[in-house]
Motif scaffolding. Sequence first.
Motif, PDB file in Angstrom:
ATOM      1  N   ARG A 126      62.182  98.916  18.169  1.00  0.00           N
ATOM      2  CA  ARG A 126      63.009  98.525  17.028  1.00  0.00           C
ATOM      3  C   ARG A 126      64.314  99.304  17.036  1.00  0.00           C
ATOM      4  N   SER A 127      65.290  98.811  16.282  1.00  0.00           N
ATOM      5  CA  SER A 127      66.627  99.406  16.278  1.00  0.00           C
ATOM      6  C   SER A 127      66.698 100.747  15.557  1.00  0.00           C
ATOM      7  N   GLY A 155      66.170 102.448  21.660  1.00  0.00           N
ATOM      8  CA  GLY A 155      65.442 101.974  20.497  1.00  0.00           C
ATOM      9  C   GLY A 155      64.380 102.965  20.070  1.00  0.00           C
ATOM     10  N   SER A 180      62.780  97.942  10.757  1.00  0.00           N
ATOM     11  CA  SER A 180      64.120  97.762  11.327  1.00  0.00           C
ATOM     12  C   SER A 180      64.086  96.614  12.343  1.00  0.00           C
ATOM     13  N   GLU A 181      65.267  96.201  12.788  1.00  0.00           N
ATOM     14  CA  GLU A 181      65.403  95.039  13.663  1.00  0.00           C
ATOM     15  C   GLU A 181      64.559  95.168  14.935  1.00  0.00           C
ATOM     16  N   LEU A 219      63.854  94.706  18.673  1.00  0.00           N
ATOM     17  CA  LEU A 219      64.705  94.618  19.854  1.00  0.00           C
ATOM     18  C   LEU A 219      63.980  94.044  21.066  1.00  0.00           C
TER      19      LEU A 219
END
Length: 161
Positions: A48-49, A85, A55-56, A58
Amino acid sequence: GQAVLTHDAPAALEKPAEQTAAARKPISEDASIPKPGFAWTTQKAVVRSGVEMDSEYLGAIPANETVLIVEVKGTRVRIAEPFLGWLSSSSAKGHSILSPKPAAGAGAPLVRVRPGFALTLQKAIVRDAIEKDSEYVGAIPVNEKVLITEVKGTRVHITEP
């Protein structure tokens, strides 16, 4: 502005030889306590970001892959390889996602250089052109995020910072 790293790409992103051997040591003999350095995934790892679990997304790293841990916050680790990340060092059920030791048959960790974001692992010299003798522009400090837009042999072109 645009700039070109003048060191060979692996040298610009790897630690000096005397530090590289130490970096290749397992992260910890106790897999439940991750530490900066190389580790291996024991199962698919979601990246994740940010440090936050929501969170976003990836991408994912499959089992038996090498990751380079650069920061630890509880059970969350920030990685610089195979891409930037955050991932968890253990699952919600308490199963280890990272191991300090490679699975049987896994190779030595390598730092791959390719277009995308990367962290400098040592000071990188910046020049205004691809040629090693081109004009000096400045230096990028250790642990700085750069955007590599092109790789030409052992040289890289960056557009950030």
